[in-house]
Write a protein that holds these residues in place. Structure first.
Motif, PDB file in Angstrom:
ATOM      1  N   GLY A  95       2.053  10.297   6.421  1.00  0.00           N
ATOM      2  CA  GLY A  95       2.540   9.869   5.110  1.00  0.00           C
ATOM      3  C   GLY A  95       3.648  10.734   4.530  1.00  0.00           C
ATOM      4  N   THR A 120       0.428   2.117   4.049  1.00  0.00           N
ATOM      5  CA  THR A 120      -0.592   2.479   3.074  1.00  0.00           C
ATOM      6  C   THR A 120      -0.167   2.017   1.685  1.00  0.00           C
ATOM      7  N   ASP A 122       0.016   3.737  -0.981  1.00  0.00           N
ATOM      8  CA  ASP A 122       0.908   4.749  -1.559  1.00  0.00           C
ATOM      9  C   ASP A 122       2.331   4.602  -1.035  1.00  0.00           C
ATOM     10  N   GLN A 123       2.467   4.320   0.256  1.00  0.00           N
ATOM     11  CA  GLN A 123       3.800   4.154   0.835  1.00  0.00           C
ATOM     12  C   GLN A 123       4.470   2.902   0.278  1.00  0.00           C
ATOM     13  N   LYS A 124       3.702   1.826   0.140  1.00  0.00           N
ATOM     14  CA  LYS A 124       4.245   0.594  -0.427  1.00  0.00           C
ATOM     15  C   LYS A 124       4.681   0.826  -1.867  1.00  0.00           C
TER      16      LYS A 124
END
Length: 263
Positions: A95, A120, A122-124
């Motif tokens: 990440g 994830t 959070d990444q999106k």
């Protein structure tokens, strides 16, 4: 496995490690499919290793985090946008590395990342945040494409802009949520034109909550009162009469409908 069998494997591994350090061209491409992390890590030290070899390696979905960290530190990545994209798109990339690469991706590369299997939340969210930051400087043509392809968060923000040319692609986006349209209708950006686009849209024109929000907007053209009032329940008509948001002309149209029913 017997000691003899284990001993037979060791020379083969040593040979593959030597090849990883010295091979070039097509042979090096073949080594990118080796199942040993040690062999792949050795290949990263090969002077003949280039961008295309690394891109072939990054297509694999079985790489370890340690190996992906080592690839991220490879000098070729610093100067290659395509390698940064490939690294960000690999679902096994840690990440923190993905987060560090997002700001270097182009608009629609970020959109693609939002829909990749394994991305994830959070990444999106981070990708969406970067796109939102770029919207003020994004040209209308790209915004139209973004309205068609964007996530629910992005298409909702584009709808809020109130640009007539964005309305149709936003409303056609299957990820658009009704709440985003309600927020637009209750906000300051609606115009007679954009409200009418919503009111006639085949996907949204039959939604009861949207009909009421359209009828409560002072900018809604009279034609929609003519079309929407007759099927309404009496309780909805009285709710409209109690609203402080209607213009005098709109309120008269509602009163006329109430009187018509009383007769």
């Amino acid at each position: 496995m017997s000691e003899r069998a284990e001993g037979n494997l060791e020379p083969a591994l040593i040979q593959r490690l030597h090849r990883a350090l010295t091979e070039s061209g097509d042979e090096l491409f073949t080594l990118m499919q080796d199942g040993s992390p040690e062999v792949l890590r050795a290949a990263l030290k090969n002077p003949a290793l280039g961008e295309e070899h690394l891109r072939a390696l990054l297509k694999r979905r079985d790489l370890t985090e340690d190996l992906l960290k080592a690839i991220h530190q490879h000098k070729a990545v610093a100067s290659s946008h395509r390698l940064k994209v490939a690294l960000a798109y690999n679902p096994m990339t840690p990440g923190p590395i993905v987060q560090s690469l997002l700001g270097q991706l182009f608009l629609f590369e970020l959109i693609t990342l939002c829909y990749l299997p394994g991305v994830t939340p959070d990444q999106k969210l981070a990708a969406e945040r970067i796109i939102l930051q770029r919207l003020p400087t994004t040209d209308l043509g790209n915004k139209v494409t973004l309205a068609r392809r964007g996530t629910s968060t992005l298409v909702g923000e584009l709808l809020k802009e109130g640009e007539p040319l964005l309305m149709e692609p936003c409303l056609a986006n299957p990820r658009l949520k009704e709440i985003s349209i309600l927020q637009f209708l209750n906000g300051p950006k609606g115009t007679a034109e954009t409200i009418s686009i919503i009111a006639r849209h085949p996907r949204w024109k039959t939604r009861p909550n949207l009909k009421m929000a359209i009828l409560k907007n002072r900018k809604t053209p009279p034609v929609w009162f003519t079309l929407f009032l007759p099927p309404l329940r009496r309780v909805d008509l009285h709710e409209l009469l109690a609203s402080q948001r209607l213009s005098p002309g709109q309120k008269k149209l509602v009163e006329d409908e109430v009187r018509r029913r009383d007769r």
